[in-house]
Design a protein around this motif. Structure first.
Motif, PDB file in Angstrom:
ATOM      1  N   GLU A 195      28.313 -27.271  12.563  1.00 32.24           N
ATOM      2  CA  GLU A 195      27.776 -27.093  11.199  1.00 32.24           C
ATOM      3  C   GLU A 195      28.431 -25.925  10.481  1.00 32.24           C
ATOM      4  O   GLU A 195      28.160 -25.667   9.316  1.00 32.24           O
ATOM      5  CB  GLU A 195      26.267 -26.870  11.266  1.00 32.24           C
ATOM      6  N   ARG A 196      29.277 -25.192  11.202  1.00 35.91           N
ATOM      7  CA  ARG A 196      29.948 -24.044  10.573  1.00 35.91           C
ATOM      8  C   ARG A 196      31.451 -24.123  10.808  1.00 35.91           C
ATOM      9  O   ARG A 196      32.075 -23.220  11.349  1.00 35.91           O
ATOM     10  CB  ARG A 196      29.370 -22.741  11.122  1.00 35.91           C
ATOM     11  N   VAL A 197      32.008 -25.250  10.401  1.00 39.72           N
ATOM     12  CA  VAL A 197      33.448 -25.445  10.573  1.00 39.72           C
ATOM     13  C   VAL A 197      34.134 -25.404   9.214  1.00 39.72           C
ATOM     14  O   VAL A 197      33.783 -26.157   8.300  1.00 39.72           O
ATOM     15  CB  VAL A 197      33.744 -26.785  11.289  1.00 39.72           C
ATOM     16  N   ALA A 198      35.103 -24.504   9.096  1.00 39.84           N
ATOM     17  CA  ALA A 198      35.927 -24.431   7.882  1.00 39.84           C
ATOM     18  C   ALA A 198      37.184 -25.263   8.123  1.00 39.84           C
ATOM     19  O   ALA A 198      37.854 -25.095   9.143  1.00 39.84           O
ATOM     20  CB  ALA A 198      36.324 -22.984   7.606  1.00 39.84           C
ATOM     21  N   VAL A 199      37.491 -26.161   7.203  1.00 38.01           N
ATOM     22  CA  VAL A 199      38.737 -26.921   7.346  1.00 38.01           C
ATOM     23  C   VAL A 199      39.828 -26.159   6.590  1.00 38.01           C
ATOM     24  O   VAL A 199      39.647 -25.768   5.435  1.00 38.01           O
ATOM     25  CB  VAL A 199      38.558 -28.389   6.892  1.00 38.01           C
ATOM     26  N   PHE A 200      40.918 -25.905   7.290  1.00 33.79           N
ATOM     27  CA  PHE A 200      41.984 -25.072   6.734  1.00 33.79           C
ATOM     28  C   PHE A 200      43.307 -25.836   6.793  1.00 33.79           C
ATOM     29  O   PHE A 200      43.556 -26.591   7.735  1.00 33.79           O
ATOM     30  CB  PHE A 200      42.095 -23.783   7.570  1.00 33.79           C
ATOM     31  N   GLY A 201      44.177 -25.616   5.802  1.00 33.79           N
ATOM     32  CA  GLY A 201      45.500 -26.223   5.876  1.00 33.79           C
ATOM     33  C   GLY A 201      46.476 -25.540   4.941  1.00 33.79           C
ATOM     34  O   GLY A 201      46.084 -24.943   3.930  1.00 33.79           O
ATOM     35  N   HIS A 202      47.738 -25.645   5.310  1.00 34.22           N
ATOM     36  CA  HIS A 202      48.817 -25.027   4.526  1.00 34.22           C
ATOM     37  C   HIS A 202      49.704 -26.118   3.935  1.00 34.22           C
ATOM     38  O   HIS A 202      50.061 -27.081   4.626  1.00 34.22           O
ATOM     39  CB  HIS A 202      49.632 -24.121   5.443  1.00 34.22           C
ATOM     40  N   SER A 203      50.055 -25.954   2.648  1.00 34.43           N
ATOM     41  CA  SER A 203      51.051 -26.797   2.019  1.00 34.43           C
ATOM     42  C   SER A 203      50.593 -28.263   1.969  1.00 34.43           C
ATOM     43  O   SER A 203      49.505 -28.532   1.483  1.00 34.43           O
ATOM     44  CB  SER A 203      52.368 -26.616   2.764  1.00 34.43           C
ATOM     45  N   ARG A 204      51.368 -29.208   2.505  1.00 36.70           N
ATOM     46  CA  ARG A 204      50.892 -30.600   2.477  1.00 36.70           C
ATOM     47  C   ARG A 204      49.572 -30.702   3.256  1.00 36.70           C
ATOM     48  O   ARG A 204      48.733 -31.534   2.978  1.00 36.70           O
ATOM     49  CB  ARG A 204      51.944 -31.569   3.025  1.00 36.70           C
ATOM     50  N   LEU A 205      49.427 -29.815   4.209  1.00 34.87           N
ATOM     51  CA  LEU A 205      48.177 -29.833   4.981  1.00 34.87           C
ATOM     52  C   LEU A 205      47.065 -29.078   4.249  1.00 34.87           C
ATOM     53  O   LEU A 205      45.888 -29.214   4.588  1.00 34.87           O
ATOM     54  CB  LEU A 205      48.424 -29.268   6.387  1.00 34.87           C
ATOM     55  N   GLY A 206      47.443 -28.317   3.213  1.00 32.24           N
ATOM     56  CA  GLY A 206      46.448 -27.711   2.314  1.00 32.24           C
ATOM     57  C   GLY A 206      45.949 -28.750   1.312  1.00 32.24           C
ATOM     58  O   GLY A 206      44.796 -28.708   0.873  1.00 32.24           O
ATOM     59  N   LYS A 207      46.814 -29.696   0.944  1.00 32.64           N
ATOM     60  CA  LYS A 207      46.355 -30.837   0.147  1.00 32.64           C
ATOM     61  C   LYS A 207      45.348 -31.607   1.012  1.00 32.64           C
ATOM     62  O   LYS A 207      44.293 -32.037   0.552  1.00 32.64           O
ATOM     63  CB  LYS A 207      47.515 -31.767  -0.209  1.00 32.64           C
ATOM     64  N   THR A 208      45.730 -31.760   2.289  1.00 30.77           N
ATOM     65  CA  THR A 208      44.897 -32.533   3.213  1.00 30.77           C
ATOM     66  C   THR A 208      43.537 -31.861   3.438  1.00 30.77           C
ATOM     67  O   THR A 208      42.515 -32.541   3.509  1.00 30.77           O
ATOM     68  CB  THR A 208      45.633 -32.685   4.564  1.00 30.77           C
ATOM     69  N   SER A 209      43.529 -30.517   3.560  1.00 31.36           N
ATOM     70  CA  SER A 209      42.234 -29.870   3.823  1.00 31.36           C
ATOM     71  C   SER A 209      41.298 -30.074   2.626  1.00 31.36           C
ATOM     72  O   SER A 209      40.097 -30.283   2.803  1.00 31.36           O
ATOM     73  CB  SER A 209      42.397 -28.388   4.174  1.00 31.36           C
ATOM     74  N   LEU A 210      41.847 -30.067   1.409  1.00 30.65           N
ATOM     75  CA  LEU A 210      40.987 -30.305   0.244  1.00 30.65           C
ATOM     76  C   LEU A 210      40.437 -31.727   0.245  1.00 30.65           C
ATOM     77  O   LEU A 210      39.260 -31.962  -0.037  1.00 30.65           O
ATOM     78  CB  LEU A 210      41.764 -30.058  -1.053  1.00 30.65           C
ATOM     79  N   TRP A 211      41.305 -32.672   0.572  1.00 29.39           N
ATOM     80  CA  TRP A 211      40.849 -34.075   0.579  1.00 29.39           C
ATOM     81  C   TRP A 211      39.846 -34.311   1.717  1.00 29.39           C
ATOM     82  O   TRP A 211      38.852 -35.013   1.558  1.00 29.39           O
ATOM     83  CB  TRP A 211      42.049 -35.002   0.653  1.00 29.39           C
ATOM     84  N   ALA A 212      40.095 -33.687   2.854  1.00 29.03           N
ATOM     85  CA  ALA A 212      39.155 -33.823   3.980  1.00 29.03           C
ATOM     86  C   ALA A 212      37.804 -33.220   3.596  1.00 29.03           C
ATOM     87  O   ALA A 212      36.749 -33.818   3.831  1.00 29.03           O
ATOM     88  CB  ALA A 212      39.712 -33.123   5.224  1.00 29.03           C
ATOM     89  N   GLY A 213      37.839 -32.034   2.977  1.00 29.72           N
ATOM     90  CA  GLY A 213      36.593 -31.361   2.593  1.00 29.72           C
ATOM     91  C   GLY A 213      35.871 -32.120   1.495  1.00 29.72           C
ATOM     92  O   GLY A 213      34.640 -32.178   1.458  1.00 29.72           O
ATOM     93  N   ALA A 214      36.645 -32.717   0.579  1.00 24.22           N
ATOM     94  CA  ALA A 214      36.034 -33.482  -0.513  1.00 24.22           C
ATOM     95  C   ALA A 214      35.343 -34.728   0.036  1.00 24.22           C
ATOM     96  O   ALA A 214      34.229 -35.070  -0.367  1.00 24.22           O
ATOM     97  CB  ALA A 214      37.108 -33.884  -1.522  1.00 24.22           C
ATOM     98  N   ALA A 215      36.009 -35.387   0.964  1.00 23.93           N
ATOM     99  CA  ALA A 215      35.497 -36.676   1.442  1.00 23.93           C
ATOM    100  C   ALA A 215      34.413 -36.519   2.503  1.00 23.93           C
ATOM    101  O   ALA A 215      33.589 -37.410   2.671  1.00 23.93           O
ATOM    102  CB  ALA A 215      36.661 -37.505   1.998  1.00 23.93           C
ATOM    103  N   ASP A 216      34.438 -35.421   3.233  1.00 27.76           N
ATOM    104  CA  ASP A 216      33.501 -35.265   4.356  1.00 27.76           C
ATOM    105  C   ASP A 216      32.666 -33.994   4.165  1.00 27.76           C
ATOM    106  O   ASP A 216      33.099 -32.888   4.497  1.00 27.76           O
ATOM    107  CB  ASP A 216      34.290 -35.189   5.669  1.00 27.76           C
ATOM    108  N   PRO A 217      31.461 -34.160   3.638  1.00 32.27           N
ATOM    109  CA  PRO A 217      30.631 -32.985   3.317  1.00 32.27           C
ATOM    110  C   PRO A 217      30.157 -32.215   4.539  1.00 32.27           C
ATOM    111  O   PRO A 217      29.530 -31.164   4.392  1.00 32.27           O
ATOM    112  CB  PRO A 217      29.434 -33.579   2.559  1.00 32.27           C
ATOM    113  N   ARG A 218      30.469 -32.699   5.734  1.00 30.91           N
ATOM    114  CA  ARG A 218      30.074 -31.919   6.917  1.00 30.91           C
ATOM    115  C   ARG A 218      30.920 -30.662   7.064  1.00 30.91           C
ATOM    116  O   ARG A 218      30.526 -29.727   7.751  1.00 30.91           O
ATOM    117  CB  ARG A 218      30.219 -32.771   8.182  1.00 30.91           C
TER     118      ARG A 218
END
Ligand code: GCU
Length: 442
Positions: free
Chosen positions: A273-296
């Motif tokens: 319940e306390r996981v931050a999704v992190f990513g750099h560059s193309r994987l920073g695009k990915t972390s935003l999309w992952a966070g947007a799509a998965d509210p967990r």
């Protein structure tokens, strides 16, 4: 010294060839003069940013204003998510998966002796040789309970975090990289520890956090093969006609992050319940999309994500929608291609991607020399998500004034632009830890 070279594709070979070909075509077919040719180049001039109007996240598809948190949560958020699926990233896979795990290793002396470390293989099917990914999991050695953690994809393999011969070298496809001694798309012993500068593992675990990472190429190898490899193999869509809104690699990578979070639900050491999704560059695009799509995901951190990440597409500064789809046709959905040079027709912009993460804390970070990623556009993406944060009772960025370098702004969202190039540095991690202390500590 080894360089972190995921950015090599910034001007990949294919890109150079394409640009040269485009230049010849422009001269040959249209007889264009110099200004016509220059139009093909990236714009780095703030005065030449086109005038634009951003879609309002708080006006719904029917033109009605969204005025309550409840309307946002129950109605408008789903509309925007669907627009990103349809026009930008494509749907995330809906593969029927039966996750199975296998613990490959467990040691108590990692990261200079301060970390407990596990290697856990996650199989997506019943087949041990089928699609799978390895989670590398660090936790503080002396933790007394479950810890909050950063979950992240990496560019070159889990074995590049530490020069430890006990770590499994990824068997998956990797990009050839002379600095790592990698050829024929296979990782080598020489690549062990090669990305360590980006991962202050000891610092992270000593601050009380876990770090979980996965080599992104195990989920979907990062090259255009017509959507066949990696987890695409599990999809009916890899055969036959591809739908315009079928997800590209960014959706697949984000899906992999969510599957990792599924696995962490049962973990004895990490608090899912306390996981931050992190990513750099193309994987920073990915972390935003992952966070947007998965509210967990409890927090989202997007480092130097640029076009398709935190940056506003309508600014067309540095990398553009046309350019990114040309260089990386496998990242987004096919529908996204129609917005190249036509950004004003996009029914969303990337402030709305960040807004999808609200009310959860989001950190957007830029680097001064990373003009290709449009630092000001990344900042404005976060700034314009503000009305949604405010509606949900959170404090967004207060001012549209671009901050000084190395002066982080942190509230319920955070932003910094640091000196230096496109990379992940200790400075970045210090800010992420401070932000996590503020939002993920109990
Ligand atoms: C290229 C690409 C960017 C991307 C970057 C990276 O530069 O144009 O969009 O963010 O690679 O992932 O390193």
């Amino acid at each position: 010294m080894k360089r972190n070279c995921d950015c090599l594709s910034r001007w990949s070979f294919a890109d150079v060839i394409l640009s040269v070909a485009a230049l010849f075509l422009a001269v040959g077919s249209a007889g264009l003069s110099t200004p016509g040719l220059l139009a093909q180049e990236a714009n780095y001039d703030e005065d030449k940013v086109p005038a634009y109007t951003l879609p309002d996240p708080l006006i719904d598809n029917a033109g009605k204003p969204v005025t309550t948190a409840d309307q946002w949560t129950r109605h408008r958020r789903a509309e925007i998510l669907a627009l990103f699926e349809e026009h930008v990233f494509g749907r995330q896979p809906e593969f029927p998966v039966q996750l199975r795990t296998r613990l490959r290793s467990e040691v108590d002396d990692a990261a200079g002796g301060v970390a407990h470390r596990r290697e856990l293989t996650v199989y997506f099917t019943e087949d041990d040789d089928g699609p799978q990914m390895d989670l590398l999991i660090y936790t503080p050695k002396n933790a007394t309970g479950k810890v909050p953690a950063f979950l992240t994809l990496n560019f070159q393999g889990n074995h590049t975090l530490e020069a430890d011969p006990r770590l499994r070298i990824t068997p998956a496809w990797v990009r050839n990289n002379g600095d790592f001694g990698i050829s024929e798309n296979r990782s080598t012993e020489a690549s062990r520890g090669g990305t360590a500068s980006r991962w202050p593992v000891a610092r992270i675990v000593e601050a009380g956090y876990g770090l979980v990472t996965i080599y992104y190429g195990e989920i979907d190898p990062d090259f255009d093969d017509g959507f066949r490899n990696g987890v695409n193999a599990l999809s009916a869509e890899s055969d036959g006609e591809r739908a315009g809104n079928a997800g590209g690699s960014i959706s697949n990578w984000a899906w992999g992050l969510s599957r990792a979070l599924d696995v962490l639900q049962d973990d004895a050491q990490i608090d899912a319940e306390r996981v931050a999704v992190f990513g750099h560059s193309r994987l920073g695009k990915t972390s935003l999309w992952a966070g947007a799509a998965d509210p967990r995901f409890a927090m989202v951190i997007s480092n130097n994500s640029g076009c398709g990440g935190a940056a506003l597409s309508r600014r067309a500064f540095g990398e553009t929608v046309a350019r990114i789809n040309r260089s990386f046709p496998h990242w987004f959905c096919i529908n996204h291609r129609q917005y190249g040079g036509n950004e004003s027709e996009l029914p969303v912009d990337h402030h709305m991607l960040i807004a999808l993460c609200a009310p959860r804390p989001v950190y957007v970070a830029s680097a001064e020399e990373d003009r290709w990623a449009d630092p000001r556009g990344e900042f404005l993406g976060l700034y314009h998500a503000g009305p949604v944060y405010r509606l949900l009772g959170r404090t967004p960025l207060e001012s549209a004034e671009f901050p000084e370098v190395n002066q982080p702004l942190q509230s319920d969202v955070a932003y910094h632009i640091r000196t230096g190039r496109h990379d992940v540095t200790d400075f970045d991690w210090e800010q992420y830890l401070r932000f996590a202390d503020r939002h993920l500590r109990r």
